[in-house]
Design a protein around this motif. Structure first.
Motif, short mmCIF file in Angstrom:
data_model
loop_
_atom_site.label_atom_id
_atom_site.label_comp_id
_atom_site.label_asym_id
_atom_site.label_seq_id
_atom_site.Cartn_x
_atom_site.Cartn_y
_atom_site.Cartn_z
N ARG A 151 9.71 -7.62 8.93
CA ARG A 151 9.49 -8.73 9.86
C ARG A 151 9.48 -10.10 9.18
NH1 ARG A 151 3.72 -9.31 12.64
NH2 ARG A 151 3.30 -9.99 10.49
N ASP A 152 8.83 -10.19 8.02
CA ASP A 152 8.68 -11.48 7.35
C ASP A 152 9.65 -11.67 6.20
OD1 ASP A 152 5.14 -11.03 7.83
OD2 ASP A 152 6.58 -12.11 9.09
N GLY A 153 10.73 -10.90 6.20
CA GLY A 153 11.71 -11.03 5.13
C GLY A 153 11.27 -10.30 3.86
N TRP A 154 12.09 -10.42 2.83
CA TRP A 154 11.81 -9.75 1.56
C TRP A 154 12.50 -10.52 0.44
CZ3 TRP A 154 8.25 -6.31 0.57
CH2 TRP A 154 8.26 -5.64 -0.67
N PRO A 155 11.80 -10.65 -0.74
CA PRO A 155 10.51 -10.07 -1.13
C PRO A 155 9.32 -10.89 -0.62
CG PRO A 155 11.46 -11.29 -2.95
CD PRO A 155 12.50 -11.31 -1.86
N GLN A 156 8.13 -10.27 -0.67
CA GLN A 156 6.90 -10.91 -0.24
C GLN A 156 5.84 -10.68 -1.31
OE1 GLN A 156 5.79 -9.82 3.86
NE2 GLN A 156 7.86 -9.05 4.14
N GLU A 157 5.29 -11.74 -1.86
CA GLU A 157 4.36 -11.62 -2.98
C GLU A 157 3.14 -10.77 -2.63
OE1 GLU A 157 3.24 -15.35 -4.60
OE2 GLU A 157 5.29 -15.97 -5.07
N ARG A 158 2.70 -10.84 -1.38
CA ARG A 158 1.49 -10.09 -1.00
C ARG A 158 1.69 -8.58 -1.16
NH1 ARG A 158 2.44 -13.12 3.29
NH2 ARG A 158 2.47 -11.36 4.75
N ALA A 159 2.93 -8.11 -1.08
CA ALA A 159 3.18 -6.68 -1.26
C ALA A 159 2.84 -6.26 -2.68
CB ALA A 159 4.64 -6.37 -0.93
N TRP A 160 3.24 -7.07 -3.66
CA TRP A 160 2.95 -6.73 -5.05
C TRP A 160 1.44 -6.76 -5.31
CZ3 TRP A 160 7.78 -8.02 -3.78
CH2 TRP A 160 8.83 -7.45 -4.48
N ALA A 161 0.75 -7.68 -4.70
CA ALA A 161 -0.70 -7.76 -4.87
C ALA A 161 -1.38 -6.51 -4.32
CB ALA A 161 -1.25 -9.01 -4.19
N SER A 162 -0.90 -6.04 -3.16
CA SER A 162 -1.50 -4.85 -2.53
C SER A 162 -1.14 -3.56 -3.25
CB SER A 162 -1.06 -4.75 -1.07
OG SER A 162 -1.51 -5.86 -0.33
N ALA A 163 -0.07 -3.58 -4.04
CA ALA A 163 0.35 -2.37 -4.73
C ALA A 163 -0.53 -2.04 -5.93
CB ALA A 163 1.80 -2.51 -5.19
N SER A 164 -1.38 -2.98 -6.35
CA SER A 164 -2.33 -2.74 -7.44
C SER A 164 -1.67 -2.20 -8.71
CB SER A 164 -3.44 -1.79 -6.97
OG SER A 164 -4.15 -2.33 -5.88
N GLY A 165 -0.54 -2.78 -9.07
CA GLY A 165 0.12 -2.38 -10.30
C GLY A 165 1.26 -1.41 -10.11
N ALA A 166 1.39 -0.82 -8.94
CA ALA A 166 2.51 0.11 -8.67
C ALA A 166 3.72 -0.71 -8.26
CB ALA A 166 2.11 1.11 -7.60
N SER A 220 0.83 -1.21 0.00
CA SER A 220 0.00 0.00 0.00
C SER A 220 0.86 1.26 0.00
CB SER A 220 -0.92 -0.01 1.23
OG SER A 220 -1.83 -1.09 1.17
N VAL A 221 1.98 1.21 0.70
CA VAL A 221 2.91 2.34 0.68
C VAL A 221 3.46 2.54 -0.73
CG1 VAL A 221 5.20 3.10 1.45
CG2 VAL A 221 3.56 2.23 3.11
N PRO A 229 8.28 0.80 -7.23
CA PRO A 229 8.95 1.01 -5.93
C PRO A 229 9.33 -0.31 -5.25
CG PRO A 229 7.03 2.43 -6.13
CD PRO A 229 6.95 1.43 -7.25
N LEU A 230 8.51 -1.36 -5.46
CA LEU A 230 8.80 -2.66 -4.85
C LEU A 230 9.92 -3.38 -5.59
CD1 LEU A 230 5.12 -3.88 -4.30
CD2 LEU A 230 6.66 -2.89 -2.60
N ASP A 231 9.91 -3.28 -6.92
CA ASP A 231 10.96 -3.95 -7.71
C ASP A 231 12.35 -3.44 -7.34
OD1 ASP A 231 8.95 -5.31 -9.03
OD2 ASP A 231 8.98 -4.00 -10.81
N ASP A 232 12.43 -2.14 -7.07
CA ASP A 232 13.73 -1.52 -6.79
C ASP A 232 13.97 -1.28 -5.30
OD1 ASP A 232 13.26 0.51 -9.75
OD2 ASP A 232 14.30 -1.41 -9.53
N ALA A 233 13.10 -1.83 -4.44
CA ALA A 233 13.25 -1.59 -3.00
C ALA A 233 14.58 -2.12 -2.50
CB ALA A 233 12.10 -2.25 -2.24
N LYS A 234 15.21 -1.34 -1.61
CA LYS A 234 16.48 -1.73 -1.00
C LYS A 234 16.22 -2.19 0.43
CE LYS A 234 18.85 1.88 -3.65
NZ LYS A 234 17.61 2.54 -4.14
N VAL A 235 16.87 -3.26 0.84
CA VAL A 235 16.68 -3.83 2.17
C VAL A 235 17.96 -3.66 2.98
CG1 VAL A 235 16.04 -5.88 3.49
CG2 VAL A 235 15.04 -5.48 1.23
#
Length: 251
Positions: free
Chosen positions: A33-48, A14-15, A51-57
């Motif tokens: 908390r649950d590590g990275w990457p997490q598929e549910r993040a991409w689902a919640s991003a609704s196509g955005a 969502s962020v 930012p997730l593809d290039d996220a730095k951990v």
């Protein structure tokens, strides 16, 4: 945007969606908390997804902000840290001025359960607090990001902010400041400054806050570290002389 210890993948997604709405793409995650990457993040991003593809951990908050020139902490509870407190609109203006000068900046958000700790806030130069009703001060992580991102976008679309004078020295990055903090704190430890020991954490925060507010340049950081080195060497010479004198006077 820097998310410190985010818990839910859905909130991270969502962020990312909010960031895409307002033209932001640099997403940094500190110990999700649950590590990275997490598929549910991409689902919640609704196509955005960008930012997730290039996220730095990062493993530490210090590492996540090391290359930034200015970092503001977002929190509803300023706690005991003595830093300036701004609204999202005020902070967006400050950040826009910095970016106009080519400086990297960041907004820090805490985890969903407890927000930011005092030690996390103490690494920043100011606090951003959203003016919401005292009866219910809890905001969803993406809501807090969206309010700040909206104010940022407004500065980019219609920006009346004054420019910094061109001859102002570049502020030091966070890595240089952290080096100064560590140098000073180590020497104070050797000198027995932290007394009683249980007060050390609050004493360290009180030392860091004025240095953070000062926005020191690289040259000023080097000067302060030179001063600390000179003082520590001087103390060492005095102690050596006292030891030599005591040795001579010993029966």
């Amino acid at each position: 945007m820097i998310l410190n210890e985010p818990q839910l993948a859905e909130n991270i997604g969502s962020v990312a969606r909010v960031m895409a709405n307002f033209g932001l793409s640099d997403l940094r995650l500190v110990r999700p908390r649950d590590g990275w990457p997490q598929e549910r993040a991409w689902a919640s991003a609704s196509g955005a997804h960008w930012p997730l593809d290039d996220a730095k951990v990062f493993d530490t908050l210090e590492a996540a902000i090391a290359d930034l020139k200015l970092v503001y902490a977002t929190t509803a509870r300023p706690r005991e840290t003595r830093l300036p407190i701004y609204t999202p609109r005020e902070s967006a203006g400050h950040l826009a001025e910095e970016v106009a000068q080519g400086r990297a900046v960041g907004l820090l958000f805490g985890g969903e359960r407890a927000g930011l700790e005092t030690d996390d806030i103490a690494l920043c130069q100011a606090i951003v607090s959203i003016p919401i009703d005292e009866r219910f001060r809890s905001l969803n992580l993406a809501q807090a990001v969206s309010i700040n991102a909206y104010e940022w976008k407004m500065t980019q679309d219609d920006r009346p902010w004054r420019k910094f004078e061109q001859n102002v020295e570049e502020p030091a990055d966070q890595a240089a400041l952290l080096g100064l903090y560590g140098h000073l704190e180590d020497e104070l430890e050797k000198a027995g400054f932290y007394h009683p020991p249980e007060k050390k954490p609050s004493m360290v925060r009180n030392l860091r806050a004025p240095l953070a507010r000062a926005r020191l340049s690289d040259q000023e950081v080097r000067t302060f570290r030179g001063v600390i080195t000179a003082l520590s060497k001087g103390r060492g010479r005095v102690l050596a002389k006292l030891a030599e004198k005591a040795k001579k006077e010993a029966p």
